[in-house]
Design an enzyme around this catalytic site. Structure first.
Site, mmCIF file in Angstrom:
data_model
loop_
_atom_site.group_PDB
_atom_site.id
_atom_site.type_symbol
_atom_site.label_atom_id
_atom_site.label_comp_id
_atom_site.label_asym_id
_atom_site.label_seq_id
_atom_site.Cartn_x
_atom_site.Cartn_y
_atom_site.Cartn_z
ATOM 1 C CG HIS A 1 66.399 42.963 -44.206
ATOM 2 N ND1 HIS A 1 66.565 41.942 -45.179
ATOM 3 C CD2 HIS A 1 66.141 43.949 -44.819
ATOM 4 C CE1 HIS A 1 66.827 42.470 -46.236
ATOM 5 N NE2 HIS A 1 66.319 43.724 -46.452
ATOM 6 C CD GLU B 1 62.633 43.665 -46.560
ATOM 7 O OE1 GLU B 1 63.159 44.615 -46.564
ATOM 8 O OE2 GLU B 1 62.973 42.912 -47.697
ATOM 9 C CG HIS C 1 66.869 48.616 -45.169
ATOM 10 N ND1 HIS C 1 65.600 48.437 -45.241
ATOM 11 C CD2 HIS C 1 67.438 47.546 -45.945
ATOM 12 C CE1 HIS C 1 65.254 47.706 -46.051
ATOM 13 N NE2 HIS C 1 66.467 47.175 -46.416
HETATM 14 C C1 BGC Z 1 65.585 45.968 -50.497
HETATM 15 C C2 BGC Z 1 66.601 45.521 -51.109
HETATM 16 C C3 BGC Z 1 67.881 45.450 -50.786
HETATM 17 C C4 BGC Z 1 68.031 44.587 -49.539
HETATM 18 C C5 BGC Z 1 69.255 44.423 -48.660
HETATM 19 C C6 BGC Z 1 65.818 44.948 -49.361
HETATM 20 O O1 BGC Z 1 64.631 45.400 -48.196
HETATM 21 O O2 BGC Z 1 64.393 46.071 -50.893
HETATM 22 O O3 BGC Z 1 66.680 46.493 -52.400
HETATM 23 O O4 BGC Z 1 69.022 45.255 -51.627
HETATM 24 O O5 BGC Z 1 66.917 44.904 -48.606
HETATM 25 O O6 BGC Z 1 69.622 45.984 -48.374
#
Ligand code: BGC
Length: 383
Positions: free
Chosen positions: A213, A348, A139
């Site tokens: 998210h 997402e 991210h």
């Molecule tokens: C990911 C997860 C992660 C979460 C929070 C999601 O987009 O796929 O693996 O734990 O975000 O970071």
């Protein structure tokens, strides 16, 4: 008398005409120009930057968005009995968002999801990123787009109250090449939709993958239950299987006959026990069936208890369905709720994870002269 009255009438007509014209052509310079939109102070970051909280209200839903992380702080939507509740996870105040949390409501970038080992080569140059999710980058790195204050400006949109947030990411930030200018426009429409439109340009080729998210729980804020009873439909006959560090193997595999087949509405908990490993559950990128790049149906979630329905449409080729597997009770959120495993789900919209290392995945590199665009819509209703 008549002449005087007529004169006043003309003056009024001219004034109304001018006002009407202003409403159509003028940028929304003041909040008063945009109905259904209001703004309040949301506090300050640790380094003293002021954060604003915008409220967008239209149809039956109310959405709050903070300039810190261009974060969706809440979405209030009615259930089948008209009882309005917040259907997202997060915090009551900025303090919570400034602390450690798993991207509640945030805009994620410059590259949402994972890049294997935090390394890539582009235009013959090697780049190294922070390994913030060992052994990978997740991210956008340590200080991704979720950890910066965006500049907000209200927008006059025929679709409904709208706010555009802009952020300029400097060349080299978090190890990524190029100065990238990003805008995310949030609009709440009269059809009870939250519409998110992204745009970005760059001055050097850079990987890009923008997403939102938000964690949803259609049971609402008062419910302490998980999302395992929610029924999910995904317009995806394929997905991208991952290794044990959640990096795609490169395959784009059929879902048929597997526990990740949500082509027909299925409760999330029905087969989740088959999703073994640590911590178990769903955390997969689904390759959406629509390949046109036009806005198309991606996912539907239905909560049989409250009758709430969430439908996601997107222009993106993929969606990460994440069943909140890493929520472990550490985060105490709105109204003191403890967020435990599976208490929220994310949808997402995105390009495929680790696209930079997979030539067979849709292109996720933005070049100078090009404009990245994405539209994703979350629509709320009941049945
Ligand atoms: C990911 C997860 C992660 C979460 C929070 C999601 O987009 O796929 O693996 O734990 O975000 O970071």
């Amino acid at each position: 008398m008549n002449a005087f009255a007529t004169g006043v009438g003309r003056a009024h007509a001219a004034l109304f005409g001018w006002l009407a014209l202003m409403a159509i052509v003028a940028p929304a310079s003041a909040l008063g120009d945009v109905s259904g939109l209001s703004k309040m102070d949301f506090g300050k970051t640790k380094d003293g930057q002021a954060v604003e909280l915008y409220t967008l209200k239209n149809g039956k839903i109310t959405v709050k968005i903070a300039t810190y992380g261009a974060t969706v702080v809440s979405i209030e939507a009615p259930d089948k009995n008209g009882h309005v509740d917040d259907v997202t996870l997060g915090f009551d105040s900025l303090e919570g968002y400034l602390g450690e949390h798993p991207y509640f409501g945030a805009t994620v970038g410059r590259v949402a999801n994972r890049i294997a080992k935090g390394k890539f080569t582009l235009d013959g140059k090697d780049y190294s990123l922070a390994i913030n999710n060992p052994p990978n980058t997740l991210h956008g790195g340590v200080k991704g787009f979720n950890r910066v204050v965006w500049k907000a400006e209200p927008v006059q949109s025929p679709a409904g109250p709208s706010v555009r947030m802009t952020y300029v990411s400097p060349d080299g930030q978090e190890g990524y090449p190029g100065k990238m200018t990003t805008s995310v426009t949030f609009t709440v429409t009269a059809n009870d939709e939250l519409r998110i439109e992204y745009k970005a340009t760059t001055d050097k080729a850079t990987p890009i993958n923008l997403s939102n998210h938000t964690y949803f729980n259609l049971g609402g804020g008062s419910s302490d239950s998980s999302i395992l009873d929610h029924e999910l439909t995904l317009a995806a006959s394929h997905y991208t299987p991952v290794d044990d560090t959640l990096i795609p193997t490169g395959a784009i595999a059929p879902v048929v006959g597997t526990p990740v087949d949500f082509t027909k509405a299925t409760s999330i908990g029905a087969r989740i026990a088959a999703m073994t490993g640590d911590p178990g559950g769903y955390d997969h990128n689904f390759a959406l069936d629509s390949k046109t790049g036009a806005l198309a149906f991606g996912a539907r979630v239905y909560d049989p208890k409250t009758g709430r329905v969430l439908e996601m449409t997107t222009t993106e080729p993929g969606v990460q369905f994440y069943s909140g597997n890493f929520l472990d009770g550490t985060n105490v959120g709105k109204k003191g709720r403890v967020y435990k495993k599976h208490h929220g789900l994310c949808l997402e919209a995105q390009h495929f994870p680790d696209s930079i290392h997979h030539a067979n995945f849709p292109n996720a590199v933005l070049k100078p002269g090009e404009t990245y665009t994405q539209t994703t819509v979350y629509k709320f209703s009941t049945r």
